[in-house]
Enzyme design. Structure first.
Site, PDB file in Angstrom:
ATOM      1  N   TYR A 142      80.687  42.182  63.048  1.00  0.00           N
ATOM      2  CA  TYR A 142      79.347  42.266  63.621  1.00  0.00           C
ATOM      3  C   TYR A 142      79.396  42.380  65.136  1.00  0.00           C
ATOM      4  CZ  TYR A 142      76.594  41.154  59.443  1.00  0.00           C
ATOM      5  OH  TYR A 142      75.965  41.190  58.231  1.00  0.00           O
ATOM      6  N   LYS A 189      90.733  37.727  52.931  1.00  0.00           N
ATOM      7  CA  LYS A 189      91.428  38.882  52.355  1.00  0.00           C
ATOM      8  C   LYS A 189      92.796  38.919  53.017  1.00  0.00           C
ATOM      9  CE  LYS A 189      91.405  42.651  49.820  1.00  0.00           C
ATOM     10  NZ  LYS A 189      91.391  42.585  48.346  1.00  0.00           N
ATOM     11  N   ASP A 221      87.466  39.422  47.015  1.00  0.00           N
ATOM     12  CA  ASP A 221      87.104  40.200  45.817  1.00  0.00           C
ATOM     13  C   ASP A 221      87.065  39.291  44.594  1.00  0.00           C
ATOM     14  OD1 ASP A 221      89.840  39.925  46.227  1.00  0.00           O
ATOM     15  OD2 ASP A 221      90.362  41.940  45.527  1.00  0.00           O
ATOM     16  N   ASP A 245      78.028  37.438  54.621  1.00  0.00           N
ATOM     17  CA  ASP A 245      76.768  38.168  54.437  1.00  0.00           C
ATOM     18  C   ASP A 245      76.659  38.648  52.998  1.00  0.00           C
ATOM     19  OD1 ASP A 245      74.374  39.549  55.169  1.00  0.00           O
ATOM     20  OD2 ASP A 245      75.547  41.405  55.202  1.00  0.00           O
ATOM     21  N   ASP A 249      74.268  36.928  49.663  1.00  0.00           N
ATOM     22  CA  ASP A 249      73.253  37.677  48.903  1.00  0.00           C
ATOM     23  C   ASP A 249      73.575  37.621  47.414  1.00  0.00           C
ATOM     24  OD1 ASP A 249      71.702  38.507  51.090  1.00  0.00           O
ATOM     25  OD2 ASP A 249      71.437  40.515  50.230  1.00  0.00           O
TER      26      ASP A 249
HETATM   27  C1  IPM Z   1      71.313  38.126  57.089  1.00  0.00           C
HETATM   28  C2  IPM Z   1      70.836  39.533  57.318  1.00  0.00           C
HETATM   29  C3  IPM Z   1      71.315  40.009  58.681  1.00  0.00           C
HETATM   30  C4  IPM Z   1      72.829  40.019  58.643  1.00  0.00           C
HETATM   31  C5  IPM Z   1      70.768  41.375  59.114  1.00  0.00           C
HETATM   32  C6  IPM Z   1      69.267  41.417  59.058  1.00  0.00           C
HETATM   33  C7  IPM Z   1      71.291  41.780  60.456  1.00  0.00           C
HETATM   34  O1  IPM Z   1      71.255  40.382  56.296  1.00  0.00           O
HETATM   35  O2  IPM Z   1      70.878  37.226  57.835  1.00  0.00           O
HETATM   36  O3  IPM Z   1      72.107  37.901  56.186  1.00  0.00           O
HETATM   37  O4  IPM Z   1      73.449  40.992  58.201  1.00  0.00           O
HETATM   38  O5  IPM Z   1      73.417  39.030  59.085  1.00  0.00           O
HETATM   39 MN    MN Z   2      72.432  39.409  54.775  1.00  0.00          MN
END
Ligand code: IPM
Ligand code: MN
Length: 356
Positions: A142, A189, A221, A245, A249
């Site tokens: 990032y 990894k 993975d 990240d 999710d």
């Molecule tokens: C999160 C989001 C952010 C990230 C985006 C919006 C930049 O997906 O907070 O997980 O990738 O960190």
């Molecule tokens: Mn995210």
């Protein structure tokens, strides 16, 4: 106590859900005898429109001067499909993370009894799952060097980690594990990436400092698979920014609704609390979004920023009661039974006021 809280409602449904979290904070403060003052600052698309900067100086100054930040969401579809856009709402979030030194993102994944059947995974797999993802938030790809070469036909993003960054996040993860079920999974990894090898080396060096914590190492993975196959096997999972990240999710679908997942970003300066669901622009202004993630972020704020566990617990109890009573927004409610965002917020604030 007196607390100063910075409110950054942001874009999309951010303002609606943050307003409900504020009702819960006010109710808790009244009940426990605290006073609170809010300052509100722009961030994201809203800030770009106002002043061309997604994280304006005035907002940064407000955050620095506050005891904690309650954040809604950033993101706007007008920027998503425009690769030429010079500034994007998300840059505001990244700038804020960097400047506030928000190096650790804590995302607890818990299952709620009232929701387990909504999970895409089988009930017996998810029931009782309860783990904490610790994502490094200010390093890795990032923030590493990025760019284009060869007339734009070659692009690169660099993953960089310094030992001190790795030590800092691992120390936090170890201490979280020590306070939970004393099991830490370091996800990397290391069979391919040099940064991962540094992570693993540092983690191994730190193991003797925390003999009570059992440490496992897992390739990312495989971790992506194990989270779905056996989520109950995790207690604390720690990983670098990009892996975190993606895995968070993935993990967020375990409880059955993203609308309930809160997060804390622990900072060198002021810590920040936010729902993980994002700005959901299609629902903005409709009073239909689930405010529980924002309200639970307020619970984390009391616990992590102020060390007020009882206040946090009061909010959690109110949220659990609302779920049991069927006070649900349309993402969770049965056909025709949905409450609005503000109705859920009012119900929870009233529950807190009634001294339950
Ligand atoms: C999160 C989001 C952010 C990230 C985006 C919006 C930049 O997906 O907070 O997980 O990738 O960190
Ligand atoms: Mn995210």
């Amino acid at each position: 106590m007196h607390y100063n809280i910075a409110l950054l409602p942001g874009d999309g449904i951010g303002p609606e859900v943050t307003a409900q979290a504020v009702k819960a904070v006010d109710a808790v403060c009244r009940r426990f005898g605290h006073t609170v003052r809010y300052g509100t600052g722009p961030i994201g698309a809203e800030a770009i429109e106002r002043c061309g900067n997604p994280y304006p100086e005035e907002t940064h100054a407000l955050c620095m001067a506050s005891d904690a930040v309650l954040f809604g969401a950033v993101g706007d579809p007008r920027y998503d499909n425009d690769p030429t856009a010079k500034v994007r709402p998300e840059q505001g979030l990244l700038a804020m993370r960097k400047r506030l030194g928000l190096y650790a993102n804590l995302r607890p994944i818990e299952t709620f009894a009232a929701l387990v059947d909504r999970s895409p995974l089988k009930r017996e797999r998810v029931e009782g799952a309860d783990f904490l993802c610790v994502r490094e938030l200010t390093g890795g790809m990032y923030f590493g060097e990025k760019g284009r070469r060869d007339n734009g036909d070659l692009a690169y993003d660099t993953c960089v980690y310094a030992r001190a960054e790795v030590e800092r996040i691992l120390a936090l993860a170890f201490s979280c594990a020590a306070r939970r079920r004393r099991h830490l999974t370091v996800v990397d990894k290391a069979n391919v990436l040099e940064t991962s090898r540094l992570w693993r080396q540092v983690a191994r060096e730190m193991e003797p400092l925390h003999p009570e914590v059992q440490v496992d190492y897992m390739y990312v993975d495989n971790a992506a698979m194990q989270l779905i196959r056996d989520p109950k096997a995790f207690d604390v999972l720690v990983t670098e920014n990009t892996f975190g990240d993606i895995l968070t999710d993935e993990a967020s679908c375990i409880p059955g609704s993203m609308g309930l997942l809160a997060s804390a970003s622990i900072g060198e300066h002021t810590s920040l609390f936010e729902p993980i669901h994002g700005s959901w622009p299609q629902a903005a202004g409709k009073n239909i979004a689930n405010p529980l993630a924002a309200i639970l972020s307020a619970a984390m704020l009391f616990e992590y920023a102020f060390g007020r566990m009882e206040e946090g617990r009061a909010i959690r109890t109110a949220v659990a009661a609302s779920l049991e009573e069927g006070i649900l927004t349309e993402d969770l409610a049965a056909e025709g039974k949905a409450c609005t965002t503000s109705e859920v917020g009012d119900w929870i604030a009233n529950y807190l006021k009634d001294n339950h």
